[in-house]
Design an enzyme around this catalytic site. Structure first.
Site, mmCIF file in Angstrom:
data_model
loop_
_atom_site.group_PDB
_atom_site.id
_atom_site.type_symbol
_atom_site.label_atom_id
_atom_site.label_comp_id
_atom_site.label_asym_id
_atom_site.label_seq_id
_atom_site.Cartn_x
_atom_site.Cartn_y
_atom_site.Cartn_z
ATOM 1 N N ARG A 175 -12.196 -7.581 13.255
ATOM 2 C CA ARG A 175 -12.100 -6.845 14.516
ATOM 3 C C ARG A 175 -12.464 -5.383 14.353
ATOM 4 N NH1 ARG A 175 -8.121 -10.475 17.177
ATOM 5 N NH2 ARG A 175 -7.619 -9.737 19.237
ATOM 6 N N LYS A 181 -12.058 -17.972 22.612
ATOM 7 C CA LYS A 181 -12.362 -18.132 21.190
ATOM 8 C C LYS A 181 -11.407 -19.108 20.502
ATOM 9 C CE LYS A 181 -11.677 -13.849 19.956
ATOM 10 N NZ LYS A 181 -11.255 -13.239 21.233
ATOM 11 N N ARG A 200 -6.096 -3.950 25.577
ATOM 12 C CA ARG A 200 -6.776 -4.830 24.608
ATOM 13 C C ARG A 200 -8.280 -4.844 24.860
ATOM 14 N NH1 ARG A 200 -3.522 -9.915 25.838
ATOM 15 N NH2 ARG A 200 -4.815 -11.015 24.328
ATOM 16 N N ARG A 218 2.829 -15.204 26.634
ATOM 17 C CA ARG A 218 2.561 -14.221 25.583
ATOM 18 C C ARG A 218 2.937 -12.831 26.072
ATOM 19 N NH1 ARG A 218 -3.204 -14.850 22.590
ATOM 20 N NH2 ARG A 218 -2.898 -12.600 22.518
ATOM 21 N N ARG A 259 -8.610 -12.388 34.656
ATOM 22 C CA ARG A 259 -8.084 -13.528 35.412
ATOM 23 C C ARG A 259 -7.519 -14.595 34.455
ATOM 24 N NH1 ARG A 259 -9.017 -18.150 37.511
ATOM 25 N NH2 ARG A 259 -10.865 -18.549 36.248
HETATM 26 P P1 AMP Z 1 -5.410 -12.417 19.424
HETATM 27 O O1 AMP Z 1 -4.516 -13.597 19.522
HETATM 28 O O2 AMP Z 1 -6.580 -12.654 18.518
HETATM 29 O O3 AMP Z 1 -5.825 -11.892 20.775
HETATM 30 O O4 AMP Z 1 -4.570 -11.246 18.737
HETATM 31 C C1 AMP Z 1 -3.376 -10.738 19.311
HETATM 32 C C2 AMP Z 1 -3.018 -9.395 18.704
HETATM 33 O O5 AMP Z 1 -2.817 -9.527 17.284
HETATM 34 C C3 AMP Z 1 -4.089 -8.314 18.847
HETATM 35 O O6 AMP Z 1 -4.006 -7.655 20.087
HETATM 36 C C4 AMP Z 1 -3.732 -7.393 17.677
HETATM 37 O O7 AMP Z 1 -2.598 -6.606 17.958
HETATM 38 C C5 AMP Z 1 -3.336 -8.397 16.595
HETATM 39 N N1 AMP Z 1 -4.513 -8.842 15.781
HETATM 40 C C6 AMP Z 1 -5.017 -10.106 15.713
HETATM 41 N N2 AMP Z 1 -6.076 -10.153 14.881
HETATM 42 C C7 AMP Z 1 -6.250 -8.897 14.407
HETATM 43 C C8 AMP Z 1 -7.178 -8.293 13.517
HETATM 44 N N3 AMP Z 1 -8.166 -9.016 12.935
HETATM 45 N N4 AMP Z 1 -7.046 -6.960 13.270
HETATM 46 C C9 AMP Z 1 -6.068 -6.232 13.827
HETATM 47 N N5 AMP Z 1 -5.165 -6.734 14.689
HETATM 48 C C10 AMP Z 1 -5.235 -8.060 14.979
#
Ligand code: AMP
Length: 185
Positions: A86, A16, A142, A131, A120
């Site tokens: 989310r 994404k 996740r 990260r 993967r």
């Molecule tokens: P991402 O980079 O989008 O995978 O987000 C990494 C982490 O940030 C997620 O696992 C959540 O802990 C937090 N996070 C990001 N976006 C959201 C959201 N819209 N709502 C809640 N937590 C978020």
């Protein structure tokens, strides 16, 4: 010019972020990635960063009110959302925010990738970007959080006639072409 928003929905590791970055750049939209904003706070050790760091490391979701405060601050008239909304509460709050701001939701891109490929990709990214949430245990968490809290939004946007399913397998260029086709932009 019309005020418009596009949402990128899909499990972690689906690509994404990469696709949202390219689309927002080429369309001249602002990219709003809640994950990137939160990671920046963690890196700068702001009070918000200190509060959300442990939550992110576990792979859990940050509370809706914190996320919505960030979105309110950063909302723009031409915006691509990456990793937001989310939860059902976030999606409903976003509907209200967009309506108040007179912004039309053009479409919700669902990037679909099978689970073993997601794992993967995230393990590969762990080696490249380091990260802290890209380790096997947190990746599983996740994916579970996605299934239980975020996947219901697929039906939510489907009912509104806004969902655009895109096959996320293939080269980034192939996926990008599918996304533009699906959105008709
Ligand atoms: P991402 O980079 O989008 O995978 O987000 C990494 C982490 O940030 C997620 O696992 C959540 O802990 C937090 N996070 C990001 N976006 C959201 C959201 N819209 N709502 C809640 N937590 C978020």
């Amino acid at each position: 010019m019309e005020r418009t928003a596009i949402i990128f929905l899909g499990p972690p590791g689906a690509g994404k972020g990469t696709q949202a970055a390219r689309l927002s750049q080429e369309l001249g939209f602002k990219k709003l990635s809640t994950g990137d904003i939160l990671r920046d706070h963690v890196a700068r050790m702001t009070p918000l960063g200190q509060a959300v760091g442990p939550i992110m490391e576990r792979g859990d979701l940050v509370p809706d009110d914190l996320i919505l405060a960030l979105i309110r601050e950063e909302l723009s008239g031409k915006v691509v959302f990456d990793g937001f909304p989310r939860t059902q509460a976030q999606a409903e709050a976003l509907d209200r925010l967009l309506a108040e701001a007179g912004i039309r939701l053009l479409g919700v891109v669902l990037v679909e990738v099978p689970e073993e490929e997601l794992v993967r990709r995230m393990l590969k990214r762990a080696g490249l970007e380091g990260r802290p949430d890209d380790n096997e245990e947190t990746i599983r968490r996740r994916l579970e959080v996605y299934r239980t809290q975020t996947a219901p939004l697929v039906a939510y946007y489907e009912r509104k006639g806004l969902l655009r399913r895109v096959d996320g397998l293939g080269t980034p260029e192939e996926v990008y072409a599918r996304i533009r086709g699906a959105l008709g932009v």
